[in-house]
Design an enzyme around this catalytic site. Sequence first.
Site, short mmCIF file in Angstrom:
data_model
loop_
_atom_site.label_atom_id
_atom_site.label_comp_id
_atom_site.label_asym_id
_atom_site.label_seq_id
_atom_site.Cartn_x
_atom_site.Cartn_y
_atom_site.Cartn_z
N ASP A 102 -7.49 4.32 10.36
CA ASP A 102 -7.07 3.64 9.13
C ASP A 102 -8.22 3.87 8.15
OD1 ASP A 102 -5.33 2.22 7.56
OD2 ASP A 102 -4.97 0.68 9.06
N ARG A 122 6.82 0.20 2.11
CA ARG A 122 6.49 -0.88 3.05
C ARG A 122 5.58 -1.91 2.39
NH1 ARG A 122 4.05 3.54 6.51
NH2 ARG A 122 4.98 4.71 4.80
N CYS A 139 -11.36 -8.12 15.73
CA CYS A 139 -10.32 -8.24 14.69
C CYS A 139 -10.74 -7.58 13.38
CB CYS A 139 -10.01 -9.71 14.44
SG CYS A 139 -8.76 -9.93 13.17
N CYS A 168 -9.68 -12.39 18.35
CA CYS A 168 -10.22 -11.20 19.01
C CYS A 168 -11.57 -10.88 18.37
CB CYS A 168 -9.28 -10.03 18.83
SG CYS A 168 -7.59 -10.45 19.26
N ASP A 172 -11.84 -0.14 13.08
CA ASP A 172 -12.13 -0.22 11.64
C ASP A 172 -13.58 -0.63 11.40
OD1 ASP A 172 -9.55 0.45 10.92
OD2 ASP A 172 -8.85 -1.63 10.95
N ARG A 199 -9.10 -8.22 10.57
CA ARG A 199 -8.78 -9.13 9.46
C ARG A 199 -9.53 -10.45 9.63
NH1 ARG A 199 -2.80 -8.38 9.09
NH2 ARG A 199 -3.08 -6.28 8.29
N ARG A 249 0.84 -1.21 0.00
CA ARG A 249 0.00 0.00 0.00
C ARG A 249 0.87 1.25 0.00
NH1 ARG A 249 -4.75 -0.44 3.65
NH2 ARG A 249 -5.47 -1.29 1.68
N TYR A 250 1.73 1.39 0.98
CA TYR A 250 2.59 2.56 1.07
C TYR A 250 3.83 2.31 0.19
CZ TYR A 250 -0.27 3.19 5.25
OH TYR A 250 -1.33 3.31 6.11
N LYS A 266 -3.27 5.11 7.09
CA LYS A 266 -3.43 5.67 8.43
C LYS A 266 -3.41 7.19 8.40
CE LYS A 266 -1.07 1.71 10.31
NZ LYS A 266 -0.53 1.27 9.00
N CYS A 301 -4.34 -17.56 14.72
CA CYS A 301 -4.01 -16.75 15.91
C CYS A 301 -4.20 -17.63 17.13
CB CYS A 301 -4.95 -15.56 16.03
SG CYS A 301 -4.86 -14.44 14.64
S1 SF4 Z 1 -6.54 -8.83 16.15
FE1 SF4 Z 1 -7.04 -10.40 14.60
S2 SF4 Z 1 -5.10 -10.94 13.69
FE2 SF4 Z 1 -4.64 -9.90 15.61
S3 SF4 Z 1 -4.48 -11.55 17.13
FE3 SF4 Z 1 -6.56 -10.81 17.20
S4 SF4 Z 1 -7.65 -12.17 15.80
FE4 SF4 Z 1 -5.50 -12.39 15.33
#
Ligand code: SF4
Length: 397
Positions: A306, A92, A108, A105, A269, A110, A88-89, A313, A101
């Site tokens: 973001d 980077r 999350c 979370c 997000d 993603r 993207r940038y 960002k 994971c």
């Molecule tokens: S935020 Fe998403 S990618 Fe990061 S540890 Fe938690 S579940 Fe995994």
Amino acid sequence: MRNRLRSVDQLLRCFPVLRGQPSLVRAAEKFPLAITPYYASLIQNPDASDPIFQMCVPQAQELNDPPFLCDDPLEEDHDMPVPGLVHRYPDRALLIATSTCAMYCRHCTRKRVAGARESSISPIRLQQVVAYLRQHPEIHDVIVSGGDPLTMTTESLERVLAAVRSVPTVDIIRIGTRTPVTMPQRITAELVEMLRKYHPLFINTHFNHPNEITTESTEACTRLADAGIPLGNQSVLLKGINDDPQLMERLCRALVKIRVKPYYMYQCDLVRGVEHFRTPVSRGIEIMEYLRGRLSGLAIPTFVIDAPHGGGKVPVLPNYIVSTSPTHTVLRNFEGMLVSYPEPHAAAPAGPPAPGAASPGVWELATGRASAIAPAETSRGGRRRQRHGVSAAEQLF
Ligand code: SF4
């Protein structure tokens, strides 16, 4: 990893009080569930009053699906020249090394990747990534992310790091991981010995709440820092979890104590399943207003949004520039003091205050007729008065 809570049944065995909530089953079907025994042990109350609980246990509100939330809010898939590499940038690139994971979370960003299935980058894909990096010498910084790369075996992760390091134009490697928070036992001496071979290597982790800073996570961060790996933290502002100025101050202070620099504080997000976590942008600005002046710059994260559509960002700050003129910029500090900063070769002050002005105002500062306006009562002013017999305001005028 083997003992993670992966199903609603396992979760209910640990927390029987959650029985009889059909929405929990539906939320767990919609977004993957995994909680390490360690992270589950940090739950003090198995309900929404507990920040740890909220971050790992599926909740009915995740089923709320307003139209502006989507699977890929940052449009990462559109900036993927080869599968698994987001470019993207200009300088980077972000490598999705695994979709696994330790914990999934609930907030999350993603979710379309993390836990969708648990697998790591294949050797062929890794070759394609390396070929792209070689064709793009402008990429100097590669972020190895996922999922969570520290859930990979040490050998698999080393294959990825060695491949990236083999590209001469890559200067630094960064790893994005929440493992020090959710499964700190993974930060073994053996893992750290491997990582230190790939310097300059940085790690960004993801603490959101002071309850996540424990003896175990402190030990994990200490091991990494002792191996010369600079540590940064990226928290996400989450309603009812950390959207509180005093709590964020506590978190930032605790992080620097364990040698983790607060790096970013993200606005949530626009990903599916997070509407109940989202805070108004103004809350983040208010928190930044509170932190500045109370904490050293070392302990203050940058508040960023973001931007949707892959805008990247965007830092968001309280307003510190009050006014400008060709000769002066008027700034305010955290106390509310206004100061005039003269531009290079600024003309001499333009003369006395405007006729009829009782006291200097912003215009006098912007035109060089006055240099500062201080609040009458500040703790700093009080200290000055004690030492010199006059307040800060009195010393100025
Ligand atoms: S935020 Fe998403 S990618 Fe990061 S540890 Fe938690 S579940 Fe995994």
